[in-house]
Design an enzyme around this catalytic site. Structure first.
Site, PDB file in Angstrom:
ATOM      1  CG  ASP A   1      35.806  50.231  48.634  1.00  0.00           C
ATOM      2  OD1 ASP A   1      36.561  49.991  47.781  1.00  0.00           O
ATOM      3  OD2 ASP A   1      36.017  49.753  49.887  1.00  0.00           O
TER       4      ASP A   1
ATOM      5  N   GLY B   1      40.931  35.166  54.892  1.00  0.00           N
ATOM      6  CA  GLY B   1      41.216  35.212  53.312  1.00  0.00           C
ATOM      7  C   GLY B   1      39.968  34.787  52.674  1.00  0.00           C
TER       8      GLY B   1
ATOM      9  CG  HIS C   1      36.451  45.544  43.001  1.00  0.00           C
ATOM     10  ND1 HIS C   1      37.845  45.649  43.271  1.00  0.00           N
ATOM     11  CD2 HIS C   1      36.046  44.454  43.069  1.00  0.00           C
ATOM     12  CE1 HIS C   1      38.183  44.459  43.898  1.00  0.00           C
ATOM     13  NE2 HIS C   1      37.009  43.471  43.457  1.00  0.00           N
TER      14      HIS C   1
ATOM     15  CG  ASP D   1      36.739  45.383  53.403  1.00  0.00           C
ATOM     16  OD1 ASP D   1      35.568  45.592  52.892  1.00  0.00           O
ATOM     17  OD2 ASP D   1      37.645  44.893  53.155  1.00  0.00           O
TER      18      ASP D   1
ATOM     19  N   GLY E   1      37.426  36.638  51.854  1.00  0.00           N
ATOM     20  CA  GLY E   1      36.502  37.754  51.235  1.00  0.00           C
ATOM     21  C   GLY E   1      35.489  38.251  52.267  1.00  0.00           C
TER      22      GLY E   1
ATOM     23  CB  SER F   1      36.355  42.190  56.351  1.00  0.00           C
ATOM     24  OG  SER F   1      35.753  42.944  54.895  1.00  0.00           O
ATOM     25  CB  SER F   2      39.717  37.510  58.148  1.00  0.00           C
ATOM     26  OG  SER F   2      40.437  37.453  56.844  1.00  0.00           O
TER      27      SER F   2
HETATM   28  C1  GLA Z   1      38.299  44.433  49.477  1.00  0.00           C
HETATM   29  C2  GLA Z   1      38.789  45.611  49.760  1.00  0.00           C
HETATM   30  C3  GLA Z   1      37.591  46.848  49.879  1.00  0.00           C
HETATM   31  C4  GLA Z   1      36.803  46.716  48.564  1.00  0.00           C
HETATM   32  C5  GLA Z   1      36.445  45.215  48.098  1.00  0.00           C
HETATM   33  C6  GLA Z   1      35.985  45.221  46.648  1.00  0.00           C
HETATM   34  O1  GLA Z   1      37.583  43.915  50.353  1.00  0.00           O
HETATM   35  O2  GLA Z   1      39.332  45.818  51.238  1.00  0.00           O
HETATM   36  O3  GLA Z   1      38.005  48.012  50.202  1.00  0.00           O
HETATM   37  O4  GLA Z   1      37.264  47.467  47.704  1.00  0.00           O
HETATM   38  O5  GLA Z   1      37.821  44.558  48.128  1.00  0.00           O
HETATM   39  O6  GLA Z   1      34.691  45.773  46.603  1.00  0.00           O
END
Ligand code: GLA
Length: 390
Positions: free
Chosen positions: A40, A127, A38, A177, A129, A131-132
């Site tokens: 970026d 889903g 959190h 991501d 976490g 980055s699918s």
């Molecule tokens: C998700 C968002 C990212 C980032 C993370 C938390 O993956 O897509 O841009 O903010 O949450 O670090």
């Protein structure tokens, strides 16, 4: 399955479906974030790596010329149908919005892909976490690069994909991501400065340590609304501090502005400011192979995400607690939740020689505490998206 085997597998499925081999095969990886959560969208630093789990697309022109992209997915019987002659808008078939938004980005640049038949297969847990969704966006963009013969600048490509997520999926995500899926590098973590958008490669090749990813296999529904709310709270904190983003704030400045903001906003900012600092320190510690230090920073990140940012959940805390109780003598240096939160995965830094035993214990204790089966796997740092066949 490595990428070559996976591509061959998807090509074979495409051939079974369409009676001919695909003309193009492309792949884009998911990612795991080692630290910098959190941060970026606050112009801070992140330290992710691409993982050896991919969205893969095999494609060809349709036999009869028509201006439609049809994407069949191996995880949904309903295909995504993208009609290029109509104005593209978000659709009720949720996953189709990621490729749809990317196609819209190409069309907006005057790049016409033309009709396509596509088969999508993803090994990135959906889903979780990892980055699918970014993998799917970047995979689509890579396919369209192959088809149109136009290679985008990597930064432009990642930003096009981020825009697809904002405008078609409605998630106001940061850039981590998509940048990682485009620019991942084998054997390296990426220290990404989200303000300058510059990447410093941090080698991660010491064979005595590895990352273990554990999927809680839960996803709490509040995730997307809470994400937007956290972003707004960070903006409120920056405004109270009189800075363009929390990247420009220090712990001392925050402390002296405490009375100017709501206590929740204060805690959100305390997480972000601390996490940016921890990320820079962690990159230095990885470079120095100072694994106990990296581990300590990972635990501190988790506590801050749990208590100040409030994006963890009981299942993530359970996994981190188990990892902590295994401790350095059992081969665990550190562990934290990774990604947006409210479910999904943890990432642990462990001694390679103990990884199998740690996986077993994490799974057994997690099952005992929560009644849920975790999925536990490792990954080396992987390369970013690629055209496998064109
Ligand atoms: C998700 C968002 C990212 C980032 C993370 C938390 O993956 O897509 O841009 O903010 O949450 O670090």
């Amino acid at each position: 399955m490595n990428l070559e085997e996976l591509s061959a597998h998807v090509a074979k499925q495409f051939a079974q479906m369409h009676g001919r081999p695909p003309r193009w095969i492309v792949a884009a990886p998911g990612r795991v974030n080692v630290i910098g959560e959190h941060t970026d969208y606050n112009d801070g630093f992140v330290l992710p790596m691409a993982i050896e789990y991919y969205a893969v697309m095999a494609a060809d022109r349709p036999p009869a010329a028509h201006n439609v992209i049809t994407i069949h997915s191996t995880s949904d019987p309903e295909p995504a149908v993208i009609d290029l002659s109509a104005r593209l808008q978000p659709d009720k078939l949720k996953w189709s919005n990621y490729p749809r938004g990317v196609v819209a980005g190409f069309l907006a640049r005057g790049l016409q892909p033309g009709g396509l038949e596509v088969l999508l297969h993803s090994t990135v847990p959906l889903g979780g976490g990892l980055s699918s969704s970014a993998a799917l966006e970047v995979c689509t963009a890579t396919l369209l690069e192959a088809v149109t013969g136009k290679t985008l600048d990597p930064v432009e490509k990642a930003l096009l994909c981020q825009k697809a997520e904002h405008e078609f999926a409605g998630v106001p995500c940061g850039i981590m991501d998509q940048f990682t899926s485009v620019m991942g590098r084998q054997g390296h973590l990426l220290l990404l400065d989200c303000r300058s958008r510059k990447i410093e490669l941090v080698p991660m090749r010491d064979p005595s340590v590895q990352l273990l990813i554990a999927n809680t296999n839960v996803k709490h529904e509040l995730a997307s609304g809470q994400y937007a709310r956290r972003r707004a709270q960070c903006e409120a904190a920056a405004a109270a501090l009189g800075v363009p983003s929390l990247r420009n704030a220090t712990p001392a400045a925050l402390e002296s502005a405490k009375s100017k903001m709501d206590s929740v906003v204060f805690r959100r900012a305390r997480h972000v400011i601390g996490e940016i600092e921890r990320t820079v320190q962690a990159a230095a510690a990885v470079r120095a192979s100072n694994w106990p230090k990296v581990g300590e920073l990972m635990y501190a990140s988790h506590r801050s995400l749990r208590d100040d940012y409030e994006v963890s959940c009981a299942e993530l805390d359970a996994l981190v607690g188990i990892a902590e109780s295994i401790g350095p003598n059992g081969g665990v240096f550190g562990c934290r939740m990774t990604g947006g939160g409210f479910g999904g995965c943890t990432v642990a830094l462990v001694k390679s020689s103990a990884a199998a035993a740690i996986s077993q214990q994490l799974a057994a204790d997690y099952k005992q505490k929560t009644g849920i089966e975790a999925t536990i796997f490792g990954s080396r740092p992987a390369a970013g998206a690629a055209i496998v066949k064109s």
